[in-house]
Enzyme design. Structure first.
Site, PDB file in Angstrom:
ATOM      1  CG  HIS A 146      -2.211   1.010   1.045  1.00  0.00           C
ATOM      2  ND1 HIS A 146      -1.815   2.219   1.459  1.00  0.00           N
ATOM      3  CD2 HIS A 146      -3.686   0.571   0.989  1.00  0.00           C
ATOM      4  CE1 HIS A 146      -3.033   2.784   1.413  1.00  0.00           C
ATOM      5  NE2 HIS A 146      -3.623   2.253   0.910  1.00  0.00           N
TER       6      HIS A 146
ATOM      7  NE  ARG B 238      -2.794   7.716  -1.639  1.00  0.00           N
ATOM      8  CZ  ARG B 238      -3.024   6.681  -2.445  1.00  0.00           C
ATOM      9  NH1 ARG B 238      -3.028   6.573  -3.705  1.00  0.00           N
ATOM     10  NH2 ARG B 238      -3.492   5.273  -2.120  1.00  0.00           N
TER      11      ARG B 238
END
Ligand SMILES: Cc1cc2nc3c(=O)[nH]c(=O)nc-3n(C[C@H](O)[C@H](O)[C@H](O)COP(=O)(O)OP(=O)(O)OC[C@H]3O[C@@H](n4cnc5c(N)ncnc54)[C@H](O)[C@@H]3O)c2cc1C
Ligand code: SF4
Ligand code: SF4
Ligand code: FES
Lengths: 624, 251
Positions: free
Chosen positions: A249, A269
């Site tokens: 990740h 994000r």
């Protein structure tokens, strides 16, 4: 004589995360006497940690969404190595599985017209993730847990016994699956609290044990993720697929050192957060690969407009699939543009009002405040890649989730094929529900025509002896050995791989293997984490060997497998799955052709896009 | 940056035990759970402790640190003075299994006794419609990570084993409140049930549960008090009772 408790069940589900609980609900609703087993307390499985959401093409926020679009995104994310049938079933059935949760009492965040709200996430064309703030996994597991309780209440009303048809054995670890005539006949394990042994005789076992991330030093995964299900399947004669593909990740915490690896949700994000290097540059624009070029914005201005008007602008490159973003961060840090702690900056503070950040990302706010003394509404976070998810897992039949061993089913992170070489965020939670349900349903049907099962006493004796071995061994402390294994995997089988390092990893793992067989536990059998780890280690080891061997074999870069010495994606390799098995103690590795996409699925894509992935011959089936 | 600090850790089982002294290295940014892990990796490989997420999300690592009920993974070492000895003991309200691990089955039993969500009749999956403002009240309670720190702290059961049978505790009061406030829950007697079966009447609103909740759920103000008040209203005023169901939004 060591005491042993025996139980008879129709279906035994190993794992109490989303996949296991959903499977157990289905098996119990099919009228089967069902056991759920988990290493931790009920309600604490890894699923509880999932943050961002569950992907399902409900079309609540953008009505253009449908299963075909979701299917396409999933295949693109997995670089077309996914088992098409799993991706298809997943995309088709996910919405029903989410809606069903509302009938169990789930409370997702809402749209203005009262439907389930959906958020943007990397690789998903439309807002698609059903969510509850940034604690979606908690909602999912609590909902399923409460549904289990409600079924137990029904059983209580009917029989006076809550556990008549559905019982949870928590803090219980399965160490062996037992076979009779090549079919599943039972599962053997110990109770953490007492150290006592249990034997479940059953024709059908559903593996829902999650992942393997604890084999890495920097990981978002907990102590439970020692690859038990993967290893149990191998030892029972089943096979693993896609083990070279691990998802790092892109955004784990990097500071302070003690929390390194803990996840920072992608929702940061999705909700507008941007990545910057130590020079203050928003660097992701430099890392859009050719296959994705048309779909991503080229300037910060366009990227920023997308949040308001997604139909007329392209997506910000921060929302590329995870493998791309993780590699980009890795490159920036390597090029000397990282932070002191070895990460980059993730900035939401300059993008949203403080109030809004606290509302949308409450647990991230909390996590940084408490663990790092950072106020994310005022300053950027420091982040870097962390080992997060294993795409590889038990090779199963997509429709029934059955492995090569009759009676052995697998669902959730422990199964392989669905996500190909890289999983999209949000596709795991929906995967758990879709295939958890299928596993429960098919395990129940299998139990109809098989069982009751009996296990040979000699097999039980061997399982007991194996479990007790660490107490009579004279080898090392399991923690030290685990640490060494984690370093080997982290340093030599990490995000960026080379032939020499992988070969070295395999040599070092072989040396560790010998030491694992002699690892020693001190103390008694009651709630003894040292003993538990000693038993987990052999699982971590065999799974690590699979990963290292498959990674050495695959001479291309694709999704969660990046070879510095073979940096390109190769169409020939797309047609190949690497299948791990076990021959005695030895890991075997065999190539196997991937089933070709049938024309109706192939035609969902433009030929020009498929050309980037497939050989000319494969495209012959394409209609356009 | 590393320094040696003093710890006293309770070790034992249901037959008894004692506090043992350790001097352990502590590094910058570490939390109490890191220290427990360091002990496991060095001096005491069999030290029993529960943990999973190490980020305050799973509610496994509940224990008492210098007598305060806390999550060990969210208790930073920098919150103590350099020369302070840190005492770590298991939760007091639940029977000890071993070392820092207690038998929390009380909570699972109470969960099993609390009536489940009752889906509204005639609303198909996919047709549930609720407004954000209406789900938010229940969502606050669904943030609960089941750390059981509130259960451990509540004086009704903390030193009163005899009350456990009749008292479900704050964790399950918020569960009842959550369902009571759920816009589509079809059961209409959550408050009455809390009063009659869960022992809501034992609670004298000391707010200790709210103070220890790591999720900052306002257990007393937002769940217990409204549940108590409305039980009173309903008992004396059948119109209010009817109204509270009729006027709830369904779309
Ligand atoms: C921090 C974090 C955030 C995430 N966020 C998201 C997200 O937003 N969206 C998304 O889709 N995915 C997300 N993921 C991934 C997703 O949460 C996991 O892949 C998924 O929850 C795995 O579920 P599972 O049911 O397969 O297994 P788990 O939930 O991991 O459960 C495994 C179960 O198996 C049990 N078990 C294991 N071994 C044994 C054994 N030997 N004997 C008995 N029991 C055993 C364990 O005790 C546990 O109960 C996230 C993952 C992490 C770590
Ligand atoms: S407010 Fe009530 S439930 Fe909470 S601690 Fe006090 S008495 Fe217990
Ligand atoms: S209400 Fe708070 S203190 Fe109580 S169990 Fe839930 S999270 Fe823990
Ligand atoms: S380990 Fe999960 S809350 Fe502490």
């Amino acid at each position: 004589m060591t005491e042993l408790q025996r139980f008879q069940y129709d279906v035994v589900v190993i794992g109490a995360g989303g996949a296991g609980l959903r499977a157990a609900i289905e098996a119990r609703m099919a009228g089967k006497k069902t056991a759920i087993i988990s290493k931790s307390l009920f309600g604490k499985a890894h699923t509880v940690m999932a943050e961002g959401g569950a992907a399902a093409a409900m079309g609540n926020v953008n009505s253009n969404d449908n299963w075909q679009v979701h299917f396409r995104d999933t295949m693109r994310g997995g670089k077309f190595l996914n088992h098409f049938r799993m991706a298809e079933l997943h995309a088709k059935e996910a919405p029903e599985r989410i809606w069903e949760l509302e009938t169990y009492g789930a409370l997702f965040d809402r749209t203005a017209d009262g439907k389930i709200s959906q958020r943007n996430f990397g690789g998903h064309e439309y807002p698609r993730l059903a969510h509850v703030g940034d604690r979606t996994g908690l909602e999912l597991i609590r909902t399923l847990q409460q549904k289990i309780v409600s079924l137990q209440q029904e059983d209580f009303a009917a029989t006076g016994d809550y556990e008549a048809n559905l019982r949870v054995f928590h803090e219980t670890t399965i160490t062996e699956l037992l076979l009779t005539d090549g079919k599943i006949a039972g599962a053997f394990g110990y109770v953490r609290e007492s150290g006592e042994f249990l034997l479940f005789e059953t024709p059908a076992v559903v593996l829902a044990t999650g992942g393997i991330g604890k084999s890495y030093k920097v990981t978002s995964n907990s102590w439970e993720y020692t690859g038990d299900g993967h290893a149990l399947a191998l030892r029972a004669g089943a096979t693993l697929v896609n083990m070279e593909f691990l998802q790092f990740h892109p955004t784990g915490m990097v500071w302070p050192p003690s929390v390194k690896g803990i996840l920072v949700t992608e929702s940061v994000r999705g909700d507008g957060g941007i990545l910057k290097n130590s020079e203050g540059k928003r660097f992701m624009f430099d890392y859009v690969p050719d296959v994705f070029r048309e779909k991503y914005a080229e300037t910060p201005e366009e990227a920023d407009r997308w949040y308001k008007d997604a139909d007329n602008n392209r997506r910000p490159p921060e929302l590329l699939p995870r493998d791309e973003v993780a590699r980009a961060i890795n490159s920036e840090v390597k090029a000397g543009r990282g932070t002191k702690a070895g990460g980059v900056y993730l900035d939401i503070a300059s993008r949203l009002p403080a109030e809004e950040i606290r509302k949308r990302l409450p647990s991230m706010y909390h996590q940084f405040k408490e663990l790092a003394d950072v106020d994310i509404t005022a300053e950027p976070m420091e982040v870097g890649p962390t080992c997060h998810y294993v795409m590889g897992g038990v090779e199963v039949d997509p429709d029934s989730t059955q492995s090569r061993v009759p009676g052995l089913f697998a669902a959730g992170e422990v199964s392989g094929g669905m996500h190909g070489s890289n999983r999209l965020g949000g596709n795991s939670l929906s995967d758990l529900l879709v295939f958890g349900k299928r596993a429960g349903e098919h395990a129940a049907a299998y139990a109809d025509s098989n069982g009751p099962s009996t296990v040979a006493q000699s097999d039980v004796d061997a399982a007991i002896a194996g479990a007790l071995a660490p107490f009579t061994n004279d080898g090392e402390n399991p923690y030290a050995l685990q640490h060494e294994l984690q370093l080997v995997m982290n340093d030599l089988v990490g995000i960026i791989r080379t032939e020499a390092e992988l070969a070295e990893a395999i040599t070092r793992l072989a040396a560790i293997r010998e030491r694992v067989s002699r690892v020693q536990a001190t103390g008694g059998r009651r709630y003894n984490p040292g003993w538990h780890l000693a038993l987990d280690l052999r699982n971590m080891l065999v799974v690590s060997e699979c990963t290292a061997m498959a990674a050495l074999e695959r001479k291309e870069s694709r999704g969660g497998h990046t070879r510095e010495d073979h940096p390109e994606m190769a169409a020939e390799w797309r047609k190949v799955n690497l299948i791990c098995g076990l021959d005695g103690e030895k890991v075997t590795l065999n190539p196997q052709p991937l089933p070709p996409l049938p024309p109706e699925l192939l035609n969902l894509f433009e030929k020009s896009e498929l050309k980037k992935y497939m050989t000319a011959q494969e495209l012959e089936g394409h209609g356009g | 940056m590393a320094s040696k600090r003093q710890f006293r850790v309770w070790r034992g089982d249901e037959n008894g035990g004692d506090l043992q002294d350790f001097a352990v290295e502590v590094n910058e940014g570490e939390v109490v759970l890191d220290i427990v892990h360091r002990l496991q990796a060095t001096e005491t490989p069999d030290l029993a402790v529960r943990w999973n997420c190490k980020a305050g999300k799973c509610g496994s690592c509940s224990m008492e640190i210098n007598g305060m009920p806390k999550l060990a993974c969210m208790t930073r070492m920098s919150s103590f003075a350099e020369d302070e000895t840190i005492t770590i003991t298991p939760l007091r309200t639940f029977p000890v299994m071993r070392d820092l691990v207690t038998d929390v089955s009380f909570n699972y039993e109470k969960a099993r006794e609390t009536p489940s969500f009752a889906p509204p009749a005639g609303v198909a999956p996919g047709d549930y419609r609720m407004q954000q403002v209406d789900v938010e009240r229940s969502q606050e309670f669904r943030k609960c990570i089941e750390c059981f720190l509130c259960q451990n702290t509540c004086h009704v059961v903390r030193d009163h084993e005899e009350n456990k049978e009749a008292f479900s505790g704050p964790r399950f009061f918020i569960r009842a409140a959550e369902l009571d406030m759920h816009p589509l829950d079809a059961k209409t007697d959550r408050k009455e049930y809390a009063q009659a079966e869960q022992g809501l009447g034992f609670c004298n609103i000391t707010k200790c549960c709210t103070e220890v909740c790591p999720e900052h759920i306002k257990i007393t103000d937002n769940a217990i008090i409204p549940m108590k008040e409305r039980v009173v209203d309903r008992r004396y005023d059948p119109i209010v009772w009817l109204g509270s169901k009729i006027f709830r939004r369904t779309s």
